[in-house]
Design an enzyme around this catalytic site. Sequence first.
Site, PDB file in Angstrom:
ATOM      1  CG  ASN A 178       5.651  -4.736   0.206  1.00  0.00           C
ATOM      2  OD1 ASN A 178       5.453  -5.795   0.287  1.00  0.00           O
ATOM      3  ND2 ASN A 178       5.402  -4.170  -1.225  1.00  0.00           N
TER       4      ASN A 178
ATOM      5  CD  GLU B  10       0.982   3.563   6.732  1.00  0.00           C
ATOM      6  OE1 GLU B  10       0.046   3.993   7.141  1.00  0.00           O
ATOM      7  OE2 GLU B  10       1.668   3.522   5.710  1.00  0.00           O
TER       8      GLU B  10
ATOM      9  CB  CYS C  89      -0.686   3.300  -7.562  1.00  0.00           C
ATOM     10  SG  CYS C  89      -1.394   4.628  -6.383  1.00  0.00           S
TER      11      CYS C  89
ATOM     12  CD  GLU D   3       1.487  -0.152  -8.130  1.00  0.00           C
ATOM     13  OE1 GLU D   3       1.858   0.025  -7.069  1.00  0.00           O
ATOM     14  OE2 GLU D   3       0.299  -0.205  -8.559  1.00  0.00           O
TER      15      GLU D   3
END
Length: 366
Positions: A223, A239, A324, A358
């Site tokens: 992203n 990741e 977050c 956030e």
Amino acid sequence: MTPEHLPTEQYEAQLAEKVARLQSMMAPFSGLVPEVFRSPVSHYRMRAEFRLWHDGDDLYHIMFDQQTKSRIRVDTFPAASQLINTLMKAMIAGVRDNHALRHKLFQIDYLTTLSNQAVVSLLYHKKLDEEWREAATALRDALRAQGLNVHLIGRATKTKIELDQDYIDERLPVAGKEIIYRQVENSFTQPNAAMNIQMLEWALEVTKDSKGDLLELYCGNGNFSLALTRNFNRVLATEIAKPSVAAAQYNIAANHIDNVQIIRMAAEEFTQAMNGVREFNRLQGIDLKRYQCETIFVDPPRSGLDSETEKMVQAYPRILYISCNPETLCKNLETLSQTHTVSRLALFDQFPYTHHMECGVLLTAR
């Protein structure tokens, strides 16, 4: 707030409360007033999950009250995209009187894009057979005849049936360029697409004069990596989830990007590799010393950065941190502020009308 009613008239007040709360939490580390990014007041969620309730001949979506655990019927869901609301009605109409589709159905998950594509997953407490596949195919064709660009998936224990595919491709306009993002069913995607665009554009803006390469931990489907490539010579990203890595690799190719390298490993493992503690077969052919990473980007889970990763990121002149959970961000800042100062602070209203915040910070070495 109830699932079928959003207090849109209270939007500005709830946002102001979040700004004040974030500023108070950040006071020990920064006197900055947060840059504030507003969400659409309704139809902002691009994904939603509902349980199904069988009530005699009737069938409807439900949610559970978080406090009382009581059941709430949900026929419309204004927090979700217009497409999800359209599909909710269409799915109930298509399933209610069809035994093969309705029997033992307990949940429906919706994933949509701004480009009006959808994946709908039906979850069952039964074995899915050829009769189910035929009924689901007929339903899919009927939905498409209504102009809905939808893919259906059936799930049961150890079973997943894709009628066509388990993904959709989002197209986001980011700072004058369209970026294609493959979004895979049952994998993490940013829930508020309009807010995601603002987050990406903020990250681009605060890193616009960057030198060298970028290291990103927890990159998901790429992203942020894909958007930030234009500000760096190269991007090295990690990741752990296989579907996310596969989606990221697709996204790199689909966007004709040639300066991103994705490594499938946990942030903790990558820290060990960077520190020379362990060697990993997955890093064969990748010379970490070739990268001149002067900026590190982290978007950790709610638990924040572990202590080893905290130490590792302190070695970089600039840290871009999307959080977050501001509580764990502040816990991390107790360590990071020993070596870095907060030079930018932003609040992204990802989930309006909730306590959730956030935020983003850019940290520069002292």
